[in-house]
Motif scaffolding. Structure first.
Motif, short mmCIF file in Angstrom:
data_model
loop_
_atom_site.label_atom_id
_atom_site.label_comp_id
_atom_site.label_asym_id
_atom_site.label_seq_id
_atom_site.Cartn_x
_atom_site.Cartn_y
_atom_site.Cartn_z
N VAL A 2 -1.36 3.03 -14.25
CA VAL A 2 -2.36 4.02 -13.86
C VAL A 2 -2.57 4.90 -15.09
CG1 VAL A 2 -2.94 5.91 -12.29
CG2 VAL A 2 -1.50 4.01 -11.49
N ASN A 57 -3.67 2.55 -4.83
CA ASN A 57 -3.76 1.43 -3.90
C ASN A 57 -4.74 0.36 -4.37
OD1 ASN A 57 -1.73 2.13 -2.11
ND2 ASN A 57 -3.07 3.57 -1.05
N GLU A 58 -5.77 0.76 -5.11
CA GLU A 58 -6.67 -0.23 -5.70
C GLU A 58 -5.89 -1.13 -6.68
OE1 GLU A 58 -10.30 -0.17 -8.89
OE2 GLU A 58 -10.33 1.34 -7.29
N ARG A 59 -5.02 -0.52 -7.46
CA ARG A 59 -4.22 -1.29 -8.41
C ARG A 59 -3.18 -2.15 -7.70
NH1 ARG A 59 -6.80 2.42 -10.44
NH2 ARG A 59 -7.35 2.60 -12.63
N ARG A 87 -5.99 12.07 -1.65
CA ARG A 87 -6.91 10.98 -1.29
C ARG A 87 -7.37 10.22 -2.54
NH1 ARG A 87 -9.91 10.30 3.20
NH2 ARG A 87 -9.78 12.52 3.75
N ARG A 99 -3.47 -3.44 -4.69
CA ARG A 99 -4.17 -4.59 -4.09
C ARG A 99 -4.51 -5.63 -5.15
NH1 ARG A 99 -5.98 -0.50 -0.64
NH2 ARG A 99 -7.71 0.13 -1.96
N ALA A 100 -4.82 -5.18 -6.36
CA ALA A 100 -5.20 -6.11 -7.43
C ALA A 100 -4.03 -7.00 -7.84
CB ALA A 100 -5.72 -5.34 -8.64
N ILE A 139 0.86 -1.18 0.00
CA ILE A 139 0.00 0.00 0.00
C ILE A 139 0.90 1.23 0.00
CG2 ILE A 139 -1.74 1.30 1.29
CD1 ILE A 139 -2.81 -1.31 0.14
N ALA A 183 -6.23 6.39 -3.57
CA ALA A 183 -7.27 5.37 -3.72
C ALA A 183 -7.08 4.62 -5.04
CB ALA A 183 -8.65 6.01 -3.67
N GLU A 184 -6.79 5.34 -6.11
CA GLU A 184 -6.60 4.70 -7.42
C GLU A 184 -5.34 3.84 -7.43
OE1 GLU A 184 -8.60 4.56 -9.89
OE2 GLU A 184 -10.04 6.13 -9.40
#
Length: 86
Positions: A60, A79-81, A72, A83-84, A4, A76-77
């Motif tokens: 990204v 960290n979403e990637r 923020r 995590r994926a 993260i 979010a964008e």
């Protein structure tokens, strides 16, 4: 556990990408401040995201960089990637 990207790491990368010698010591809640208000232009943003893509092995899109106006939203964008690919 997925990697993260923290706010502190994002700000350090922004400072490096903008060519600043030292990280700026931000006070207060800056998560919802626009990057422009923090002193970062679009070139610094694209350089930062390119560095994140290279260092973390994610993609990204330019449209996300253009629309993520605050730390923020960008975190979010990213960290979403992260995590994926976890």
């Amino acid at each position: 556990m997925a990697t993260i990207l923290s706010l502190d790491k994002l700000l350090a990368l922004l400072s490096e990408s903008a060519g600043e010698d030292e990280s700026i010591d931000y006070t207060g809640d800056i998560l919802d401040m626009e990057f422009e208000a923090l002193g970062y232009d679009s070139l610094a943003m694209f350089n930062t995201v390119n560095r994140v893509e290279r260092d973390y092995g994610i993609s990204v899109g330019d449209d996300i960089v253009a629309n993520a106006k605050t730390p923020r939203l960008l975190l979010a964008e990213i960290n979403e990637r992260l995590r994926a690919v976890g």
